[in-house]
Design an enzyme around this catalytic site. Structure first.
Site, short mmCIF file in Angstrom:
data_model
loop_
_atom_site.label_atom_id
_atom_site.label_comp_id
_atom_site.label_asym_id
_atom_site.label_seq_id
_atom_site.Cartn_x
_atom_site.Cartn_y
_atom_site.Cartn_z
N HIS A 88 11.98 4.16 -5.04
CA HIS A 88 11.27 5.38 -4.71
C HIS A 88 11.49 5.73 -3.25
CE1 HIS A 88 8.13 4.58 -8.12
NE2 HIS A 88 9.29 5.03 -8.57
N HIS A 141 10.35 -1.19 -7.12
CA HIS A 141 9.55 -1.78 -8.20
C HIS A 141 10.51 -2.55 -9.10
CE1 HIS A 141 5.92 0.61 -7.25
NE2 HIS A 141 6.81 1.54 -6.89
N THR A 160 1.94 6.10 -7.80
CA THR A 160 1.82 5.08 -8.85
C THR A 160 1.04 3.86 -8.38
OG1 THR A 160 3.93 4.01 -8.27
CG2 THR A 160 4.00 5.82 -9.89
N THR A 161 0.41 3.97 -7.21
CA THR A 161 -0.50 2.95 -6.71
C THR A 161 -1.78 3.64 -6.26
OG1 THR A 161 0.44 3.11 -4.48
CG2 THR A 161 1.34 1.40 -5.93
#
Length: 297
Positions: free
Chosen positions: A143, A120, A215-216
């Site tokens: 990640h 990210h 986180t998605t």
């Protein structure tokens, strides 16, 4: 006049352009008719409005020491593999599921097998990490995702910091970014050891731990998060290679592919570092003791 009309058109697109069946996207893409982070909870099957969402802001003054958070054992991270790196429309993604790498210890119950890694990042105008520490965000975040036999995930999060010189251990990945400009494109990354992408083992003994989510979308709350505050160093040019090379679509640069921080909602963030928690406690107690001495003297 034409520019004003076009600007008005974009505003209308942001307000009314999200039709039925629209896909999720990041905030910078919202005007193309997709659903940005603030509305992810409206997606079918979404858990994005849940109470234990990620990422979060870690406040080091509120950390709780956990003596069970011992150093990790990284199995196979030192072996060299050939990988394919893909532009999946949201990030630079490397599938690791066919390797024999895994992690254990580190306060985890059992062994977690590696699945994938992705990044990210920000833009020229914005830092790009998803998590933050004391309100500070970083240029980029890595990640590394692992899963257990029970379907739970353990994700290791690493922050990046700008350095004056190139990190040659990242040459294979940086060079590969030139080949995955468009969604679905693939580059070969050869002879890469995962241990070379992360900090040295002694720097991995300090970490933060909390329970959260992907986180998605669908933002499932099945993740044990481990965040390492000791940063990975890349040069400015290497960091720029991510947001200057990759595209979301043909016309849209892949910039700022991060979800904003979410509410902690009473969750406790733990740390492996007893000394830092003790020093914070002493720092808080000393003014109280001094004030008591002052008023009793």
């Amino acid at each position: 006049m034409k520019s004003l009309c076009f600007a008005f058109y974009l505003i209308l697109q942001c307000i009314f352009g999200k039709g039925e069946g629209a896909q999720w996207c990041y905030a910078v893409e919202e005007c193309s008719g997709c659903i940005g982070p603030r509305d992810w909870q409206t997606l079918d099957g979404s858990k994005c409005g849940g109470p234990a969402q990620s990422p979060i802001n870690v406040v080091t003054g509120n950390l709780k020491y956990n003596s069970q958070l011992k150093p990790f054992t990284f199995v196979g991270y030192d072996k060299a593999y050939n990988y394919t790196m893909t532009n999946n429309g949201h990030s630079a993604f490397i599938d690791l599921s066919r390797t024999s790498m895994s992690i254990k210890d580190g306060g985890l119950s059992g062994t977690y097998n590696i699945v994938q890694l992705h990044f990210h990042w920000g833009s020229e105008m914005s830092e790009g990490s998803e998590h933050s520490i004391n309100g500070e965000r970083f240029p980029m975040e890595l990640h590394i995702v692992h899963n257990s036999s029970g379907g739970h995930l353990a994700v290791l999060g690493f922050f990046y910091e700008e350095n004056t010189s190139n990190n040659t251990k990242y040459d294979g990945i940086i060079n590969g970014l030139n080949m995955i400009t468009s969604k679905g494109s693939i580059a070969n990354v050869t002879n890469l050891r995962l241990v070379d992408l992360i900090p040295e083992s002694r720097e991995l003994e300090l970490y933060y731990r909390y329970n959260g989510s992907l986180t998605t979308p669908n933002c499932d709350e099945i993740v044990t998060w481990t965040l390492f505050p000791n940063t990975i160093k890349l040069s400015k040019g290497q960091l720029e290679a991510f947001y200057k090379n990759l595209n979301f679509t043909v016309n849209d640069k892949m910039e700022e592919n991060f979800r904003p921080v979410q509410k902690l909602n009473g969750r406790i963030v733990q740390t492996s570092d007893a000394i830092s928690v003790l020093s914070q406690t002493v720092t808080l107690i000393i003014p109280v003791l001094l004030s008591l001495l002052f008023f009793t003297s």
